[in-house]
Design a protein around this motif. Structure first.
Motif, PDB file in Angstrom:
ATOM      1  N   GLU A   1      42.358  17.268   4.752  1.00 41.63           N
ATOM      2  CA  GLU A   1      42.158  15.844   4.482  1.00 41.63           C
ATOM      3  C   GLU A   1      42.841  14.928   5.503  1.00 41.63           C
ATOM      4  OE1 GLU A   1      40.303  14.159   2.072  1.00 41.63           O
ATOM      5  OE2 GLU A   1      39.413  16.119   1.704  1.00 41.63           O
TER       6      GLU A   1
ATOM      7  N   LEU B   1      43.296  10.844  -4.100  1.00 44.20           N
ATOM      8  CA  LEU B   1      42.421  10.825  -2.931  1.00 44.20           C
ATOM      9  C   LEU B   1      42.128   9.388  -2.534  1.00 44.20           C
ATOM     10  CD1 LEU B   1      39.931  13.625  -4.041  1.00 44.20           C
ATOM     11  CD2 LEU B   1      41.910  13.829  -2.528  1.00 44.20           C
TER      12      LEU B   1
ATOM     13  N   PHE C   1      45.106  12.197   1.365  1.00 46.71           N
ATOM     14  CA  PHE C   1      45.481  13.155   0.330  1.00 46.71           C
ATOM     15  C   PHE C   1      46.961  13.000  -0.008  1.00 46.71           C
ATOM     16  CE2 PHE C   1      47.296  17.268  -0.899  1.00 46.71           C
ATOM     17  CZ  PHE C   1      46.545  17.529  -2.029  1.00 46.71           C
TER      18      PHE C   1
END
Length: 185
Positions: A123, A38, A136
């Motif tokens: 994301e 992330l 992501f």
């Protein structure tokens, strides 16, 4: 397996009168361990796939709609059932993917791929999935990544969306938003 039709009927009832309600995480249904990153910093191994949940009336399976919010077995928390088609663009895309591909994802690798496609949509969004860059990133089996790419590239024309069980701040103690398809009749 849990009776999906009855559970989804219960969830749809919550959509018509979107009052917050309590759900509880029961466990994993089908999926795989994958590696995710992330924001280019936080790398971890986590489960990707279908999850089992219940509320006071029913049980169902869903996929996580919040890769940044872990959930623990037996954890109960408050959600509000919303229609993903009424959400922002990334939620709409994730809901369309779930609406078309949830039932098609049967093997652990396919279920992991479905989850990866949903996380990528929420994301990063965009016109194509890219699991090697963006907010992501993911590493998974070839089969899981192939299913994720296919689901992301072809979310279908179903504009009705999916049930988006969004966590609330009203005493929920955290939790993890979920997506599950609407009942098909």
């Amino acid at each position: 397996m849990f009776p999906l039709i009855g559970a989804l009927t219960s969830i749809v009832a919550h959509l018509t009168a979107p009052q917050p309600f309590v759900i509880q995480y029961v466990g994993e249904a089908a999926g795989l361990q994958v590696r995710v990153c992330l924001d280019g910093r936080k790398v971890e191994t986590c489960y990707a796939g279908k999850l089992l949940f219940r509320d006071k009336d029913r049980s169902w399976s869903s996929v996580c709609a919040a890769v940044r919010a872990p959930v623990g077995r037996r954890q109960a928390y408050v959600v509000q059932a919303l229609n993903s088609s009424r959400g922002q663009a990334n939620v709409k895309l994730a809901g369309a993917i779930v609406a078309k591909w949830f039932d098609q994802a049967q093997t652990p690798a396919q279920c992991a791929g479905l989850q990866l496609a949903v996380w990528e949509a929420i994301e990063d969004g965009g016109s194509r999935a890219d699991f090697g860059s963006g907010h992501f990133m993911a590493q998974a089996s070839t089969e899981a990544l192939q299913f994720a790419m296919m689901a992301y590239q072809d979310p279908g024309g179903d504009t009705s969306g999916s049930a988006y069980l969004k966590t609330t701040d009203k005493g929920s103690g955290g939790g993890q938003s979920q997506m599950t398809p609407f009942t098909r009749t």
